[in-house]
Design a protein around this motif. Sequence first.
Motif, PDB file in Angstrom:
ATOM      1  N   ILE A  16      45.044  44.764 -16.677  1.00  0.00           N
ATOM      2  CA  ILE A  16      44.014  44.760 -15.633  1.00  0.00           C
ATOM      3  C   ILE A  16      43.785  43.339 -15.124  1.00  0.00           C
ATOM      4  O   ILE A  16      43.728  43.093 -13.913  1.00  0.00           O
ATOM      5  CB  ILE A  16      42.700  45.367 -16.165  1.00  0.00           C
ATOM      6  N   CYS A  17      43.714  42.385 -16.069  1.00  0.00           N
ATOM      7  CA  CYS A  17      43.514  40.998 -15.656  1.00  0.00           C
ATOM      8  C   CYS A  17      44.706  40.503 -14.839  1.00  0.00           C
ATOM      9  O   CYS A  17      44.537  39.741 -13.880  1.00  0.00           O
ATOM     10  CB  CYS A  17      43.305  40.100 -16.869  1.00  0.00           C
ATOM     11  N   LEU A  59      43.722  45.486 -21.193  1.00  0.00           N
ATOM     12  CA  LEU A  59      42.877  44.532 -20.490  1.00  0.00           C
ATOM     13  C   LEU A  59      43.735  43.433 -19.855  1.00  0.00           C
ATOM     14  O   LEU A  59      43.457  42.959 -18.747  1.00  0.00           O
ATOM     15  CB  LEU A  59      41.858  43.938 -21.460  1.00  0.00           C
ATOM     16  N   SER A  60      44.808  43.057 -20.558  1.00  0.00           N
ATOM     17  CA  SER A  60      45.736  42.068 -19.992  1.00  0.00           C
ATOM     18  C   SER A  60      46.352  42.587 -18.699  1.00  0.00           C
ATOM     19  O   SER A  60      46.500  41.845 -17.731  1.00  0.00           O
ATOM     20  CB  SER A  60      46.865  41.763 -20.968  1.00  0.00           C
TER      21      SER A  60
END
Lengths: 358, 260
Positions: free
Chosen positions: A108-109, A105-106
């Motif tokens: 992607i962020c 998720l990091s």
Amino acid sequence: MLYREAGQFKTTYAADQQLFPIRQDRIGVLVLLAVAFFGVPLLASEYWFSAILIPFLIFALAALGLNILTGYAGQLSLGSAAFMAVGAYAAYNFQLRIEGMPILLSFICGGLTAAGVGILFGLPSLRIKGFYLAVATLAAQFFIVWCLTKFPWLSNNSSSGVISTQQLIILGYELKTPVEKYLLVLSIVVVLALAAKNLVRSSTGRAWMAVRDMDVAASVIGIKLMPTKLLAFAISSFYCGVAGALYAFCYLGSVEPDGFSLEMSFKILFMIIIGGVGSIMGSFMGAAFILLLPIFLDVALPFLAGIFGLPFSSATVSHIQILVFGALIMFFLIVEPHGLARLWQIAKEKLRLWPFPH
Amino acid sequence: MSKKIGDVILDLQNISLRFGGVKALTDISFNVRQHEIRAIIGPNGAGKSSMLNVINGVYHPQEGQIFWHGQERKRMEPHMAAQQNIARTFQNIALFKGMTVLDNIMTGRITKMKANFIEHALWFGRAKNEELEHRKKVEEVIDFLEIQHIRKTPVGRLPYGLQKRVELGRALAAEPSMLLLDEPMAGMNVEEKQDMCRFILDVNDQFGTTIVLIEHDMGVVMDISDRVVVLDYGKKIGDGVPDEVKNNEDVIRAYLGAGH
């Protein structure tokens, strides 16, 4: 003789519009993926993973990002490395400041942050084109690197902005060995490359190419230029941002802002020029070429020197590398502006007919 | 001919267009009726292409009013013309050179495709179905224009006459109610011109599309158009059915010079 379409009839539009319409291509891609996922981890050495394969995949992803922007949407950019830096630092900060943030998720962020910054620096493209736009994107290159050095918060107050990335933990399992990192990078790159392939064969991609080829006609057809160009900047920066995060987390482990220099942006630009502007596969070919050529010359030149008994220092080798590099770029610009991907395509067209000339 | 010409759908009143001090169009009024073939003729630099650019919103006239289906049209941008079902072709071919014939014509339907880029990237939901559905429509256009054999060819490799035909295809793919053609037959040989005339008449006849046409070949214009408007130096000097225009003194003077 093996590469022949004869007998492969398409009876539906779905069959005609699939990702790889020719059966041999489908088989080829599947074999390639199987080798990459299963064969390579068994055969390659640690050096190959950490020094060649991982950087190759990461740079291919960045080149793919730039190719979306420059090759498909026709907007020249010299800020790729800066968008990679944004991705790397954003992923680092998300990981650092949010408790229990999953690493993927990091990433992607990080990519999304880069996309936001990309849109911002894409705004000039609404008024200026070509060369002048390239100069405007240079602003991104210098501003972002300056920003990362200037504001210590972004690098968690470390000296001169160096960050050391956190551990790679996915679902409680820590990835430590180069093989594991390679598989992670490979999976992300494959997914994103497929997404890019889908994008460029859909109406999003057609809108980009229409804007690239003839913007007045595109707008008369009903394509809104502003959203189309900004979307290209956003997606391109997303790809570069994810590549940057992987560069920091899976390749180097610790990066500094000056590492994402203009030189790196140029390197990515050369990858798409040599690989093929406006080609997904070209991005991979270009990245392989640019990264492998120095390694090849490193090995080959001293060997040649040995044969002819010439005194060869390592300085000479690196000078010759630069020479060969420059010569090759000029060669491609003059002889084959569409790069290695075009050569590959010509080869395939010839193969279809072989052994007949027509 | 049995076709039925309907009401006025586009009405231009007192249009004036200037570029700095250059007057491209001065006080021009004319209208276009539904289902008709309306030709705009005139010597070079008369303002014909500017007129088309005014109709589809590329240029904004300083004075005058435009009524589209009875409603006054305020300031508009080119992409809005597409939403109002006005399609056009260009004098110098404006195809997307790096794309295939199929992709070029598919692009013509872009305003009708609703899937967003995330659906495109993941190839799910509307993205896939839309591609298939619109491909079907595009294939109908390809059949209509008899260009099946070059479907997958990049347009940059095609000869001029076929490129013109593909450009017409791209405009037709949008299923326009009005089609603006800027010199569709320029630079063609007789055979290509005949084909193009046939396509224009068929489009008009089968789909009921209203056509506004700029053309220099007087034979063609007088043969296929229902009404003709004549421009010279940005002014209107004639308007009416072909026979009327042919015998108009001002028109003859503009074409043949004053001392004929």
